[in-house]
Motif scaffolding. Structure first.
Motif, PDB file in Angstrom:
ATOM      1  N   LYS A  40       0.831  -1.210   0.000  1.00  0.00           N
ATOM      2  CA  LYS A  40       0.000   0.000   0.000  1.00  0.00           C
ATOM      3  C   LYS A  40       0.866   1.260   0.000  1.00  0.00           C
ATOM      4  N   GLU A  41       1.895   1.271   0.841  1.00  0.00           N
ATOM      5  CA  GLU A  41       2.780   2.442   0.901  1.00  0.00           C
ATOM      6  C   GLU A  41       3.583   2.599  -0.382  1.00  0.00           C
ATOM      7  N   THR A  42       3.953   1.484  -0.997  1.00  0.00           N
ATOM      8  CA  THR A  42       4.663   1.553  -2.276  1.00  0.00           C
ATOM      9  C   THR A  42       3.759   2.147  -3.347  1.00  0.00           C
ATOM     10  N   ILE A  43       2.506   1.739  -3.349  1.00  0.00           N
ATOM     11  CA  ILE A  43       1.536   2.289  -4.298  1.00  0.00           C
ATOM     12  C   ILE A  43       1.373   3.786  -4.065  1.00  0.00           C
ATOM     13  N   ARG A  44       1.190   4.168  -2.801  1.00  0.00           N
ATOM     14  CA  ARG A  44       1.017   5.592  -2.468  1.00  0.00           C
ATOM     15  C   ARG A  44       2.230   6.402  -2.922  1.00  0.00           C
ATOM     16  N   THR A  45       3.432   5.930  -2.568  1.00  0.00           N
ATOM     17  CA  THR A  45       4.660   6.652  -2.902  1.00  0.00           C
ATOM     18  C   THR A  45       4.836   6.792  -4.405  1.00  0.00           C
ATOM     19  N   THR A  46       4.600   5.705  -5.124  1.00  0.00           N
ATOM     20  CA  THR A  46       4.760   5.730  -6.578  1.00  0.00           C
ATOM     21  C   THR A  46       3.779   6.703  -7.220  1.00  0.00           C
ATOM     22  N   LEU A  47       2.509   6.614  -6.844  1.00  0.00           N
ATOM     23  CA  LEU A  47       1.506   7.494  -7.438  1.00  0.00           C
ATOM     24  C   LEU A  47       1.715   8.948  -7.040  1.00  0.00           C
ATOM     25  N   GLN A  48       2.171   9.190  -5.813  1.00  0.00           N
ATOM     26  CA  GLN A  48       2.462  10.562  -5.391  1.00  0.00           C
ATOM     27  C   GLN A  48       3.633  11.134  -6.183  1.00  0.00           C
ATOM     28  N   ASN A  49       4.670  10.337  -6.383  1.00  0.00           N
ATOM     29  CA  ASN A  49       5.831  10.820  -7.131  1.00  0.00           C
ATOM     30  C   ASN A  49       5.496  11.080  -8.594  1.00  0.00           C
ATOM     31  N   LEU A  50       4.654  10.249  -9.164  1.00  0.00           N
ATOM     32  CA  LEU A  50       4.274  10.438 -10.568  1.00  0.00           C
ATOM     33  C   LEU A  50       3.358  11.648 -10.746  1.00  0.00           C
TER      34      LEU A  50
END
Length: 127
Positions: A40-50
């Protein structure tokens, strides 16, 4: 392994950002077990960075729930449109900058050469 892709769309924007997972048949049957706190945190981080947008916990849960439902129904592509604030706007409240607290050096103006040009009072014209 089957690829499942989630597309995040931001309201009032034409951009969309994606995150892809490879799932085996067992994970396809129980997708809720795939979404561990780390994923979940990986998804959040990736989408936030993009997207350069802040994704809060309730928005992340909304993303995950939508994706889980779509995986259960057999959809390989999921999308969700959210109204997200920019990261820079979200983090402005956490700013701890105190700034330069030194008092500036006072410069006294040199008024020795200043003289009135028309006397004490401005010229009065009664025409």
């Amino acid at each position: 392994m089957v690829k499942y892709t989630f597309y995040l769309k931001i309201q009032n924007s034409n951009e969309r950002y994606e995150y892809t997972l490879d799932l085996n048949p067992m994970q396809e049957d129980t997708p809720e077990q795939v979404f561990t706190p780390t994923i979940k945190e990986t998804i959040r981080t990736t989408l936030q960075n993009l997207s350069l947008s802040a994704i809060k916990d309730h928005q992340l849960n909304n993303i995950i729930q939508t994706w889980i439902e779509d995986i259960r129904e057999g959809y390989r592509f999921s999308s969700l449109t959210l109204n997200l604030r920019l990261l820079i706007e979200e983090n402005i409240d956490k700013l701890q900058e105190t700034g330069n607290q030194e008092t500036p050096k006072i410069i006294n103006p040199d008024i020795s050469d200043i003289e009135p040009q028309f006397g004490m009072l401005p010229p009065l014209n009664f025409v």
